[in-house]
Design a protein around this motif. Structure first.
Motif, PDB file in Angstrom:
ATOM      1  N   SER A 308       0.826  -1.209   0.000  1.00 50.24           N
ATOM      2  CA  SER A 308       0.000   0.000   0.000  1.00 50.24           C
ATOM      3  C   SER A 308       0.860   1.259   0.000  1.00 50.24           C
ATOM      4  CB  SER A 308      -0.935  -0.006   1.213  1.00 50.24           C
ATOM      5  OG  SER A 308      -1.826  -1.101   1.144  1.00 50.24           O
ATOM      6  N   LEU A 309       1.981   1.228   0.731  1.00 49.85           N
ATOM      7  CA  LEU A 309       2.907   2.363   0.686  1.00 49.85           C
ATOM      8  C   LEU A 309       3.496   2.534  -0.709  1.00 49.85           C
ATOM      9  CD1 LEU A 309       4.946   2.134   4.030  1.00 49.85           C
ATOM     10  CD2 LEU A 309       3.546   4.067   3.274  1.00 49.85           C
ATOM     11  N   LEU A 310       3.850   1.416  -1.326  1.00 49.50           N
ATOM     12  CA  LEU A 310       4.401   1.466  -2.679  1.00 49.50           C
ATOM     13  C   LEU A 310       3.382   2.058  -3.649  1.00 49.50           C
ATOM     14  CD1 LEU A 310       6.800   0.740  -4.496  1.00 49.50           C
ATOM     15  CD2 LEU A 310       5.809  -1.534  -4.775  1.00 49.50           C
ATOM     16  N   SER A 311       2.142   1.618  -3.542  1.00 45.97           N
ATOM     17  CA  SER A 311       1.085   2.151  -4.399  1.00 45.97           C
ATOM     18  C   SER A 311       0.832   3.627  -4.104  1.00 45.97           C
ATOM     19  CB  SER A 311      -0.198   1.349  -4.194  1.00 45.97           C
ATOM     20  OG  SER A 311      -1.258   1.923  -4.919  1.00 45.97           O
ATOM     21  N   TYR A 312       0.822   3.976  -2.823  1.00 46.94           N
ATOM     22  CA  TYR A 312       0.609   5.366  -2.403  1.00 46.94           C
ATOM     23  C   TYR A 312       1.684   6.271  -2.999  1.00 46.94           C
ATOM     24  CZ  TYR A 312      -0.937   8.972   0.961  1.00 46.94           C
ATOM     25  OH  TYR A 312      -1.438  10.102   1.559  1.00 46.94           O
ATOM     26  N   GLY A 313       2.919   5.761  -3.027  1.00 47.90           N
ATOM     27  CA  GLY A 313       4.010   6.533  -3.610  1.00 47.90           C
ATOM     28  C   GLY A 313       3.839   6.734  -5.104  1.00 47.90           C
ATOM     29  N   THR A 314       3.443   5.673  -5.817  1.00 54.82           N
ATOM     30  CA  THR A 314       3.269   5.800  -7.270  1.00 54.82           C
ATOM     31  C   THR A 314       2.075   6.679  -7.620  1.00 54.82           C
ATOM     32  OG1 THR A 314       1.910   3.784  -7.391  1.00 54.82           O
ATOM     33  CG2 THR A 314       4.292   3.527  -7.679  1.00 54.82           C
ATOM     34  N   GLN A 315       1.111   6.799  -6.711  1.00 56.03           N
ATOM     35  CA  GLN A 315      -0.053   7.649  -6.961  1.00 56.03           C
ATOM     36  C   GLN A 315       0.273   9.135  -6.839  1.00 56.03           C
ATOM     37  OE1 GLN A 315      -3.177   6.356  -4.347  1.00 56.03           O
ATOM     38  NE2 GLN A 315      -3.598   4.492  -5.509  1.00 56.03           N
ATOM     39  N   GLN A 316       1.469   9.454  -6.378  1.00 56.15           N
ATOM     40  CA  GLN A 316       1.864  10.858  -6.308  1.00 56.15           C
ATOM     41  C   GLN A 316       2.143  11.432  -7.698  1.00 56.15           C
ATOM     42  OE1 GLN A 316       1.614  12.207  -3.109  1.00 56.15           O
ATOM     43  NE2 GLN A 316       0.874  10.112  -2.864  1.00 56.15           N
ATOM     44  N   LEU A 317       2.224  10.551  -8.696  1.00 57.53           N
ATOM     45  CA  LEU A 317       2.388  10.971 -10.084  1.00 57.53           C
ATOM     46  C   LEU A 317       1.162  10.551 -10.879  1.00 57.53           C
ATOM     47  CD1 LEU A 317       5.413  10.845  -9.017  1.00 57.53           C
ATOM     48  CD2 LEU A 317       6.042  10.497 -11.397  1.00 57.53           C
ATOM     49  N   SER A 318       0.828  11.324 -11.887  1.00 58.07           N
ATOM     50  CA  SER A 318      -0.340  10.998 -12.701  1.00 58.07           C
ATOM     51  C   SER A 318      -0.025   9.964 -13.771  1.00 58.07           C
ATOM     52  CB  SER A 318      -0.880  12.269 -13.376  1.00 58.07           C
ATOM     53  OG  SER A 318       0.109  12.846 -14.205  1.00 58.07           O
ATOM     54  N   ARG A 319       1.242   9.581 -13.904  1.00 62.18           N
ATOM     55  CA  ARG A 319       1.630   8.581 -14.889  1.00 62.18           C
ATOM     56  C   ARG A 319       2.682   7.661 -14.283  1.00 62.18           C
ATOM     57  NH1 ARG A 319       6.571   9.958 -16.403  1.00 62.18           N
ATOM     58  NH2 ARG A 319       7.253  12.113 -16.266  1.00 62.18           N
ATOM     59  N   PRO A 320       2.815   6.434 -14.803  1.00 59.51           N
ATOM     60  CA  PRO A 320       3.828   5.509 -14.271  1.00 59.51           C
ATOM     61  C   PRO A 320       5.242   6.028 -14.515  1.00 59.51           C
ATOM     62  CG  PRO A 320       2.197   4.349 -15.606  1.00 59.51           C
ATOM     63  CD  PRO A 320       1.987   5.814 -15.852  1.00 59.51           C
ATOM     64  N   SER A 321       6.136   5.764 -13.579  1.00 59.30           N
ATOM     65  CA  SER A 321       7.534   6.176 -13.708  1.00 59.30           C
ATOM     66  C   SER A 321       8.425   5.072 -13.160  1.00 59.30           C
ATOM     67  CB  SER A 321       7.777   7.480 -12.939  1.00 59.30           C
ATOM     68  OG  SER A 321       9.161   7.722 -12.783  1.00 59.30           O
ATOM     69  N   SER A 322       9.266   4.505 -14.024  1.00 64.07           N
ATOM     70  CA  SER A 322      10.169   3.445 -13.574  1.00 64.07           C
ATOM     71  C   SER A 322      11.189   3.984 -12.578  1.00 64.07           C
ATOM     72  CB  SER A 322      10.881   2.812 -14.775  1.00 64.07           C
ATOM     73  OG  SER A 322      11.640   3.780 -15.470  1.00 64.07           O
ATOM     74  N   LYS A 323      11.562   5.263 -12.732  1.00 71.77           N
ATOM     75  CA  LYS A 323      12.507   5.868 -11.786  1.00 71.77           C
ATOM     76  C   LYS A 323      11.898   5.933 -10.390  1.00 71.77           C
ATOM     77  CE  LYS A 323      14.860   8.761 -15.225  1.00 71.77           C
ATOM     78  NZ  LYS A 323      15.146  10.149 -15.659  1.00 71.77           N
ATOM     79  N   LEU A 324      10.624   6.305 -10.333  1.00 76.97           N
ATOM     80  CA  LEU A 324       9.951   6.399  -9.039  1.00 76.97           C
ATOM     81  C   LEU A 324       9.789   5.020  -8.406  1.00 76.97           C
ATOM     82  CD1 LEU A 324       8.459   7.959  -6.859  1.00 76.97           C
ATOM     83  CD2 LEU A 324       6.394   7.831  -8.251  1.00 76.97           C
ATOM     84  N   ILE A 325       9.383   4.029  -9.209  1.00 76.55           N
ATOM     85  CA  ILE A 325       9.234   2.661  -8.696  1.00 76.55           C
ATOM     86  C   ILE A 325      10.566   2.171  -8.129  1.00 76.55           C
ATOM     87  CG2 ILE A 325       8.665   0.276  -9.294  1.00 76.55           C
ATOM     88  CD1 ILE A 325       6.969   1.465 -11.614  1.00 76.55           C
ATOM     89  N   THR A 326      11.646   2.403  -8.891  1.00 74.51           N
ATOM     90  CA  THR A 326      12.976   1.972  -8.456  1.00 74.51           C
ATOM     91  C   THR A 326      13.378   2.659  -7.159  1.00 74.51           C
ATOM     92  OG1 THR A 326      13.648   1.592 -10.749  1.00 74.51           O
ATOM     93  CG2 THR A 326      15.404   1.848  -9.124  1.00 74.51           C
ATOM     94  N   PHE A 327      13.112   3.963  -7.068  1.00 75.58           N
ATOM     95  CA  PHE A 327      13.448   4.712  -5.850  1.00 75.58           C
ATOM     96  C   PHE A 327      12.724   4.144  -4.636  1.00 75.58           C
ATOM     97  CE2 PHE A 327      11.908   8.066  -2.955  1.00 75.58           C
ATOM     98  CZ  PHE A 327      13.112   8.422  -2.361  1.00 75.58           C
ATOM     99  N   LEU A 328      11.423   3.900  -4.772  1.00 75.47           N
ATOM    100  CA  LEU A 328      10.628   3.423  -3.639  1.00 75.47           C
ATOM    101  C   LEU A 328      11.057   2.024  -3.201  1.00 75.47           C
ATOM    102  CD1 LEU A 328       7.102   4.658  -4.811  1.00 75.47           C
ATOM    103  CD2 LEU A 328       8.490   5.632  -2.970  1.00 75.47           C
TER     104      LEU A 328
END
Length: 390
Positions: A308-328
């Motif tokens: 849920s935290l991982l999903s919450y983090g990705t929801q901070q952007l309106s589009r998918p980002s591999s950089k953000l996924i990798t960071f989290l």
């Protein structure tokens, strides 16, 4: 789309199966390699180190290469490292295999999350991510059940050979699966050249760090606390841990359903607060039945927080980002490595109880982090804090 989802689930199942298998066959592995258990224990620490190191590399590859070749490379690396470990019983090779296997684990974790985040949005994303983690738990439960049932018939190498067969099945499934849906998502949302993230992204990353640190300490040191501090028998401790892990597995399944009807930040606040309260109850309880009940509540509370935290983090952007996924994912994994060394240091000089108190404090910081993000004006409307810089 569903076929890709099942592929991600299979990848997490094999991760849970192989990771837990090392724990349940550790003594047999020590006998084969003719070393003390603590040596294998130290070498197993190379798994999370390799995994964490591989995650930034995976994000870089996923931005530049097709998904299927990257996945096949990860499966090949995993297959090769397990095969060498089974065939050659030299401790130096075992250490190398652990590091290489950790690299493949990190790649597979990144790829599976990458698939889910690109395929699903809104409330369906946390639901699918929680089911993804349930598959890890299912694999983690399958490993001790299988080894416990057949250990008297087969050596430890047999169970890892079974893992190799599963890898071949996943590889065959991958080769016959079309990745068009992910490619279409990438075409609609191409990766930005540079990204500037809002404060909420870093707060959620920090929350993931504290959550993984907390879970690592609980999983690895709770049994020692009950044995050393409370002088409980192995059977009594095993039952407490059974309640914790079985409710964690059940919780990961049901959390995928719950978050479809409850906002993810509310679910996180509920679970993290309940986890802290049950932690306090577990450490202060005197009756054995109370310990069993609080362990069950604690396992259910911990269950859905990571996904849920991982999903919450990705929801901070309106589009998918591999950089953000990798960071989290990387910040979470760093929490596990920190927990590995911090818990060892604290227990050596102060005992197990202070170590568990650190774990409880880390979980309370998760609650604080979610409250902080919720209070930010940018978090409530989920604007896109990621801007392309020209």
């Amino acid at each position: 789309m569903e076929r890709l989802t099942y592929l991600a689930y299979l990848m997490f199942f094999i991760l849970g199966f192989t990771t837990t298998l090392f724990g349940v066959t550790l003594i047999d592995i020590c006998t084969t390699y003719q070393v003390d258990p603590y040596i294998i224990g130290y070498l197993l620490a190379l798994l999370p180190i390799g995994s964490t190191a591989a995650m930034p590399m995976s994000g870089w590859l996923l931005d530049r290469k097709a998904l299927k070749p990257v996945l096949m490379a990860a499966l090949f690396i995993m297959f090769s490292s397990i095969s060498i470990m089974i065939a050659y019983h030299q401790i130096a090779l075992f250490a190398s295999c652990m590091l290489i296997l950790g690299v493949s684990n990190g790649m597979i974790i990144s790829i599976a999350n990458y698939i889910i985040v690109h395929l699903y949005n809104n409330q369906e994303r946390p639901a699918r991510l929680n089911l993804l983690n349930f598959c890890y738990s299912f694999g983690a439960v399958t490993a001790p059940l299988m080894s416990g049932s057949f250990a008297h018939l087969f050596p430890w190498q047999f169970f890892f050979t079974f893992a190799l067969l599963l890898l071949l099945v996943i590889a065959g499934f991958s080769l016959t699966t079309k990745f068009n849906v992910v490619r279409e998502s990438l075409a609609q949302h191409p990766p930005a050249v540079e990204e500037a993230w809002a404060k909420s992204v870093y707060i959620i990353g920090t929350a993931l760090f504290f959550y993984v640190l907390s879970e690592y300490i609980v999983v690895n040191w709770a049994a020692a606390y009950f044995r050393q501090n409370l002088s409980m028998t192995t059977e009594s401790v095993s039952l407490i841990l059974f309640f914790f892990f079985i409710l964690m597995a059940i919780g990961r399944f049901f959390s995928g359903i719950i978050v479809q009807y409850l906002k993810v930040e509310r679910y996180l606040l509920l679970c993290s607060t309940l986890a802290v309260l049950s932690f306090i109850g577990l450490l202060t309880a005197h009756a054995y039945l109370t310990m069993l009940l609080t362990a069950a509540v604690m396992g259910f509370s911990y269950a859905g927080i990571y996904a849920s935290l991982l999903s919450y983090g990705t929801q901070q952007l309106s589009r998918p980002s591999s950089k953000l996924i990798t960071f989290l994912i990387t910040t979470g994994s760093t929490g596990g490595i920190t927990g590995l060394f911090l818990s060892g240091l604290v227990t050596q000089f102060s005992g197990v109880l202070p170590c568990l108190i650190i774990s409880m404090t880390a979980m309370s910081l998760v609650t604080f982090a979610v409250l902080w993000v919720r209070s930010l004006s940018t978090a409530s409307a989920y604007p896109d804090p990621c801007k392309k810089i020209s």
